[in-house]
Design a protein around this motif. Structure first.
Motif, PDB file in Angstrom:
ATOM      1  N   LEU A 140       0.832  -1.203   0.000  1.00 43.72           N
ATOM      2  CA  LEU A 140       0.000   0.000   0.000  1.00 43.72           C
ATOM      3  C   LEU A 140       0.865   1.252   0.000  1.00 43.72           C
ATOM      4  N   ASP A 141       1.984   1.210   0.690  1.00 44.52           N
ATOM      5  CA  ASP A 141       2.890   2.353   0.737  1.00 44.52           C
ATOM      6  C   ASP A 141       3.440   2.668  -0.654  1.00 44.52           C
ATOM      7  N   MET A 142       3.784   1.634  -1.390  1.00 44.43           N
ATOM      8  CA  MET A 142       4.302   1.820  -2.738  1.00 44.43           C
ATOM      9  C   MET A 142       3.224   2.427  -3.650  1.00 44.43           C
ATOM     10  N   GLU A 162     -10.846   8.754  -6.296  1.00 45.47           N
ATOM     11  CA  GLU A 162     -11.312   7.483  -5.729  1.00 45.47           C
ATOM     12  C   GLU A 162     -10.133   6.601  -5.354  1.00 45.47           C
ATOM     13  N   LEU A 163      -9.119   6.564  -6.204  1.00 43.33           N
ATOM     14  CA  LEU A 163      -7.933   5.759  -5.903  1.00 43.33           C
ATOM     15  C   LEU A 163      -7.249   6.273  -4.639  1.00 43.33           C
ATOM     16  N   ARG A 164      -7.086   7.583  -4.521  1.00 41.53           N
ATOM     17  CA  ARG A 164      -6.469   8.149  -3.307  1.00 41.53           C
ATOM     18  C   ARG A 164      -7.266   7.762  -2.069  1.00 41.53           C
ATOM     19  N   ASN A 165      -8.592   7.846  -2.164  1.00 40.70           N
ATOM     20  CA  ASN A 165      -9.443   7.467  -1.031  1.00 40.70           C
ATOM     21  C   ASN A 165      -9.292   5.985  -0.700  1.00 40.70           C
ATOM     22  N   MET A 166      -9.249   5.135  -1.733  1.00 35.22           N
ATOM     23  CA  MET A 166      -9.084   3.696  -1.505  1.00 35.22           C
ATOM     24  C   MET A 166      -7.782   3.396  -0.764  1.00 35.22           C
ATOM     25  N   VAL A 167      -6.704   4.040  -1.205  1.00 35.51           N
ATOM     26  CA  VAL A 167      -5.400   3.810  -0.578  1.00 35.51           C
ATOM     27  C   VAL A 167      -5.431   4.277   0.877  1.00 35.51           C
ATOM     28  N   ASN A 168      -6.021   5.448   1.127  1.00 33.19           N
ATOM     29  CA  ASN A 168      -6.085   5.963   2.502  1.00 33.19           C
ATOM     30  C   ASN A 168      -6.926   5.080   3.406  1.00 33.19           C
ATOM     31  N   VAL A 169      -8.065   4.609   2.916  1.00 29.68           N
ATOM     32  CA  VAL A 169      -8.897   3.710   3.716  1.00 29.68           C
ATOM     33  C   VAL A 169      -8.163   2.392   3.952  1.00 29.68           C
ATOM     34  N   GLY A 170      -7.470   1.900   2.927  1.00 33.36           N
ATOM     35  CA  GLY A 170      -6.667   0.687   3.088  1.00 33.36           C
ATOM     36  C   GLY A 170      -5.607   0.843   4.164  1.00 33.36           C
ATOM     37  N   TYR A 171      -4.929   1.993   4.172  1.00 31.48           N
ATOM     38  CA  TYR A 171      -3.951   2.309   5.215  1.00 31.48           C
ATOM     39  C   TYR A 171      -4.588   2.258   6.601  1.00 31.48           C
ATOM     40  N   LEU A 172      -5.716   2.946   6.749  1.00 33.40           N
ATOM     41  CA  LEU A 172      -6.370   3.018   8.056  1.00 33.40           C
ATOM     42  C   LEU A 172      -6.788   1.641   8.557  1.00 33.40           C
ATOM     43  N   ILE A 173      -7.376   0.857   7.677  1.00 37.65           N
ATOM     44  CA  ILE A 173      -7.835  -0.478   8.067  1.00 37.65           C
ATOM     45  C   ILE A 173      -6.640  -1.357   8.428  1.00 37.65           C
ATOM     46  N   THR A 174      -5.596  -1.297   7.616  1.00 36.30           N
ATOM     47  CA  THR A 174      -4.407  -2.120   7.868  1.00 36.30           C
ATOM     48  C   THR A 174      -3.714  -1.698   9.161  1.00 36.30           C
ATOM     49  N   ARG A 175      -3.604  -0.393   9.395  1.00 37.57           N
ATOM     50  CA  ARG A 175      -2.966   0.100  10.627  1.00 37.57           C
ATOM     51  C   ARG A 175      -3.742  -0.375  11.855  1.00 37.57           C
ATOM     52  N   GLN A 176      -5.060  -0.264  11.791  1.00 40.10           N
ATOM     53  CA  GLN A 176      -5.898  -0.717  12.914  1.00 40.10           C
ATOM     54  C   GLN A 176      -5.732  -2.216  13.127  1.00 40.10           C
ATOM     55  N   ALA A 177      -5.672  -2.961  12.043  1.00 42.21           N
ATOM     56  CA  ALA A 177      -5.521  -4.414  12.154  1.00 42.21           C
ATOM     57  C   ALA A 177      -4.156  -4.791  12.729  1.00 42.21           C
ATOM     58  N   ILE A 178      -3.118  -4.049  12.368  1.00 45.05           N
ATOM     59  CA  ILE A 178      -1.779  -4.303  12.910  1.00 45.05           C
ATOM     60  C   ILE A 178      -1.758  -4.048  14.415  1.00 45.05           C
ATOM     61  N   GLU A 179      -2.445  -3.003  14.852  1.00 40.93           N
ATOM     62  CA  GLU A 179      -2.453  -2.648  16.277  1.00 40.93           C
ATOM     63  C   GLU A 179      -3.323  -3.580  17.119  1.00 40.93           C
ATOM     64  N   ARG A 180      -4.294  -4.268  16.513  1.00 44.88           N
ATOM     65  CA  ARG A 180      -5.182  -5.166  17.257  1.00 44.88           C
ATOM     66  C   ARG A 180      -4.435  -6.442  17.603  1.00 44.88           C
ATOM     67  N   LYS A 181      -4.363  -6.759  18.873  1.00 38.44           N
ATOM     68  CA  LYS A 181      -3.669  -7.966  19.329  1.00 38.44           C
ATOM     69  C   LYS A 181      -4.662  -8.962  19.918  1.00 38.44           C
ATOM     70  N   GLU A 182      -5.820  -9.054  19.280  1.00 41.17           N
ATOM     71  CA  GLU A 182      -6.848  -9.995  19.714  1.00 41.17           C
ATOM     72  C   GLU A 182      -7.719 -10.350  18.524  1.00 41.17           C
ATOM     73  N   SER A 183      -8.421 -11.447  18.642  1.00 43.24           N
ATOM     74  CA  SER A 183      -9.421 -11.818  17.660  1.00 43.24           C
ATOM     75  C   SER A 183     -10.780 -11.586  18.286  1.00 43.24           C
ATOM     76  N   ARG A 184     -11.625 -10.882  17.544  1.00 43.49           N
ATOM     77  CA  ARG A 184     -12.977 -10.624  18.035  1.00 43.49           C
ATOM     78  C   ARG A 184     -13.910 -10.570  16.843  1.00 43.49           C
ATOM     79  N   GLY A 185     -14.954 -11.395  16.881  1.00 47.68           N
ATOM     80  CA  GLY A 185     -15.909 -11.405  15.786  1.00 47.68           C
ATOM     81  C   GLY A 185     -15.230 -11.693  14.466  1.00 47.68           C
ATOM     82  N   LEU A 186     -15.454 -10.826  13.498  1.00 48.03           N
ATOM     83  CA  LEU A 186     -14.854 -11.000  12.167  1.00 48.03           C
ATOM     84  C   LEU A 186     -13.386 -10.630  12.117  1.00 48.03           C
ATOM     85  N   HIS A 187     -12.915  -9.895  13.101  1.00 49.39           N
ATOM     86  CA  HIS A 187     -11.526  -9.434  13.104  1.00 49.39           C
ATOM     87  C   HIS A 187     -10.639 -10.549  13.664  1.00 49.39           C
TER      88      HIS A 187
END
Length: 197
Positions: A140-142, A162-187
């Motif tokens: 995503l960084d590339m 739209e592409l810029r928005n997609m990349v930014n949302v992808g960043y946010l979701i990935t960052r949140q997922a990296i910081e989550r150290k648990e499994s809950r529901g779908l995550h």
């Protein structure tokens, strides 16, 4: 349905319709109050992306029809009741495209969109791991760097925005997922499985 699929190069008399649950990576992530308000002023979240708690602790998303309808109604009523309190800036200057060129490299945008979709589906989908998330982050960084470079040289278009928005949302979701150290529901992450009771 047949005609739509055919227009996309899918003949459903010969092939299956490809279905991927990739949108679940955003399921239930935004906490809201009873009006559907998020923690960001004037931003409402309703439906699959919101976390209301109406269905209990394990049901993170508002993906039931009744829940989505109830919160959509509450959010709309609240937003309408607040409108008179807001001031709007009507002195926004016209977009200045000086120094940019018409984007004739549409293939760069469409290919990057495909890559973001593939990255999110493969690495940040329902089942995740630290390795997959790191790989998504690097890729995503590339794409981010390439997109920003293209955006600065091109006239603004719906596709590039739209592409810029997609990349930014992808960043946010990935960052949140990296910081989550648990499994809950779908995550769910294989590196931090559900705790055994």
């Amino acid at each position: 349905i047949y005609e739509k699929c055919l227009s996309l190069g899918i003949d459903i008399t010969k092939d299956y319709i490809p279905v991927a649950p990739a949108a679940h990576y955003l399921c239930g992530g935004i906490k809201v109050n009873l009006n559907g308000e998020s923690s960001i002023n004037r931003l409402y979240a309703v439906g699959e992306c919101s976390c209301t708690g109406l269905h209990g602790g394990n049901r993170l998303a508002s993906n039931s029809l009744i829940e989505a309808v109830v919160y959509a109604d509450a959010a709309a009523k609240h937003a309408l009741s607040m409108l008179d309190r807001y001031e709007f800036n009507h002195e926004i200057p016209e977009w200045n495209a000086e120094g940019t060129v018409t984007n004739e490299e549409m293939v760069l945008i469409t290919q990057s969109m495909k890559e973001v979709n593939q990255i999110m589906g493969a690495y940040v989908g329902i089942v995740r791991s630290d390795l997959r998330l790191k790989r998504a982050w690097v890729r995503l960084d590339m794409i981010y760097e390439e997109t920003e470079d293209l955006f600065k040289r091109s006239k603004a278009s719906r596709a590039i925005c739209e592409l810029r928005n997609m990349v930014n949302v992808g960043y946010l979701i990935t960052r949140q997922a990296i910081e989550r150290k648990e499994s809950r529901g779908l995550h769910y992450t294989i590196d931090y499985p559900h705790a055994k009771k």
